[in-house]
Design a protein around this motif. Structure first.
Motif, PDB file in Angstrom:
ATOM      1  N   VAL A  43      12.148   2.889   2.309  1.00  0.00           N
ATOM      2  CA  VAL A  43      12.806   4.088   2.193  1.00  0.00           C
ATOM      3  C   VAL A  43      11.779   5.300   1.756  1.00  0.00           C
ATOM      4  N   ILE A  44      10.776   5.092   1.214  1.00  0.00           N
ATOM      5  CA  ILE A  44       9.901   6.046   1.117  1.00  0.00           C
ATOM      6  C   ILE A  44       9.229   6.397   2.406  1.00  0.00           C
ATOM      7  N   ALA A  45       8.808   5.557   3.363  1.00  0.00           N
ATOM      8  CA  ALA A  45       8.548   5.742   4.744  1.00  0.00           C
ATOM      9  C   ALA A  45       9.505   6.702   5.578  1.00  0.00           C
ATOM     10  N   GLU A  46      10.983   6.201   5.327  1.00  0.00           N
ATOM     11  CA  GLU A  46      11.910   6.919   5.907  1.00  0.00           C
ATOM     12  C   GLU A  46      12.015   8.398   5.838  1.00  0.00           C
ATOM     13  N   ILE A  47      11.832   8.526   4.366  1.00  0.00           N
ATOM     14  CA  ILE A  47      11.810   9.959   3.935  1.00  0.00           C
ATOM     15  C   ILE A  47      10.714  10.668   4.594  1.00  0.00           C
ATOM     16  N   ALA A  48       9.379  10.116   4.559  1.00  0.00           N
ATOM     17  CA  ALA A  48       8.486  10.970   4.937  1.00  0.00           C
ATOM     18  C   ALA A  48       8.667  11.327   6.564  1.00  0.00           C
ATOM     19  N   GLU A  49       9.107  10.231   7.249  1.00  0.00           N
ATOM     20  CA  GLU A  49       9.431  10.450   8.631  1.00  0.00           C
ATOM     21  C   GLU A  49      10.757  11.577   8.812  1.00  0.00           C
ATOM     22  N   CYS A  50      11.451  11.689   8.203  1.00  0.00           N
ATOM     23  CA  CYS A  50      12.649  12.448   8.111  1.00  0.00           C
ATOM     24  C   CYS A  50      11.992  14.050   7.976  1.00  0.00           C
ATOM     25  N   ALA A  51      11.041  14.225   7.213  1.00  0.00           N
ATOM     26  CA  ALA A  51      10.596  15.534   6.471  1.00  0.00           C
ATOM     27  C   ALA A  51       9.437  15.970   7.564  1.00  0.00           C
ATOM     28  N   LEU A  88      20.669   5.070   2.438  1.00  0.00           N
ATOM     29  CA  LEU A  88      21.213   6.506   2.905  1.00  0.00           C
ATOM     30  C   LEU A  88      21.383   7.689   1.636  1.00  0.00           C
ATOM     31  N   HIS A  89      21.631   7.289   0.548  1.00  0.00           N
ATOM     32  CA  HIS A  89      21.752   7.847  -0.668  1.00  0.00           C
ATOM     33  C   HIS A  89      20.232   8.363  -0.978  1.00  0.00           C
ATOM     34  N   CYS A  90      19.283   7.570  -0.952  1.00  0.00           N
ATOM     35  CA  CYS A  90      18.040   7.894  -1.319  1.00  0.00           C
ATOM     36  C   CYS A  90      17.523   8.899  -0.368  1.00  0.00           C
ATOM     37  N   VAL A  91      17.588   8.697   0.881  1.00  0.00           N
ATOM     38  CA  VAL A  91      16.931   9.477   1.946  1.00  0.00           C
ATOM     39  C   VAL A  91      17.736  11.203   1.710  1.00  0.00           C
TER      40      VAL A  91
END
Length: 255
Positions: A10-18, A56-59
């Motif tokens: 999840v943390i990696a996906e957030i970094a990618e989205c950002a 999904l909710h975390c991101v």
């Protein structure tokens, strides 16, 4: 996948989205608090949501928080230089951009109730910010009063998610107080965003340290009330890793 692997994903996906080349080139890469994401993840997991819905909710919620944090960095001082005005505009636009990702991700998956509840929470955050700006210049504001506003500003989003998914009475929801307490605790420890009046209300690093230790004792008790055994264990471990150094050391910043 283990719970640690899921949180790392999840943390990696957030970094990618950002990641956005234009944003990074002009205002730098927005920061993501790994502890904030872990709290969101464990909160949602405690309600036994499916893994993809947790993700999904975390991101989405973290991107929304990043948008709010970017708006907080917009200077309120008068600007005449073109570079200063341009920088202010870019922070506003970047904050709007991350907030729009929150809406898009949730809308695409039909999470309308989440959009509605988190939108209400953003209103609550902004109301608390206005109250904080109103008292910022007062030398009479007490640390508990100031921290109650910080709890609302930093903790309203995770608290809103807990309200959304908790099926029983709100008084039986352990996250209702725990999530804002954890958010205020992390802000006290790092103070990456310096809100108006903080130096007056909190007075010194010694005062901050005393408050950290007091709130830390409270969140340990609150975390022990989490019914989900795996979540309770991981949350207590995460709290210890993040804040135990403050029991024995002066205020230090995360690297």
């Amino acid at each position: 996948m283990s719970i640690h692997g899921e949180m790392d994903r999840v943390i990696a996906e957030i970094a990618e989205c950002a990641r956005d080349p234009f944003v990074e080139r002009h205002i730098g890469r927005p920061k993501t608090s790994a502890f904030f994401v872990k709290v969101l993840y464990l909160l949602l997991k405690s309600f036994s949501l499916p893994s993809e819905r947790i993700r999904l909710h975390c991101v989405a919620t973290t991107l929304l928080q990043m948008g709010l944090d970017l708006h907080e960095r917009v200077s309120v001082e008068p600007e005449r230089a073109e570079q200063g005005m341009r920088s202010r505009q870019l922070f506003v636009l970047a904050g709007d951009y991350f907030s729009s990702l929150f809406y898009r991700f949730l809308a695409e998956r039909g999470e309308i109730r989440t959009i509605s509840r988190l939108s209400e929470a953003v209103c609550e955050v902004n109301e608390a910010k206005m109250e904080l700006y109103a008292v910022a210049g007062s030398r009479q504001v007490s640390p508990p009063t100031y921290l109650s506003l910080i709890r609302r500003i930093r903790g309203s989003l995770p608290s809103a998610l807990s309200d959304l998914f908790h099926a029983g009475k709100s008084s039986d929801n352990p996250w209702r107080d725990l999530a804002p307490d954890l958010a205020a605790l992390e802000w006290l420890a790092d103070a990456d965003i310096e809100y108006p009046g903080a130096s007056i209300a909190l007075q010194s690093d010694e005062m901050r340290l005393e408050l950290i230790r007091s709130i830390l004792a409270s969140v340990r008790r609150e975390a022990a009330a989490i019914a989900h055994p795996e979540v309770r264990r991981e949350l207590i471990r995460a709290i210890g890793e993040r804040f135990d150094p403050y029991l024995t050391e002066p205020l230090a910043r995360e690297g």
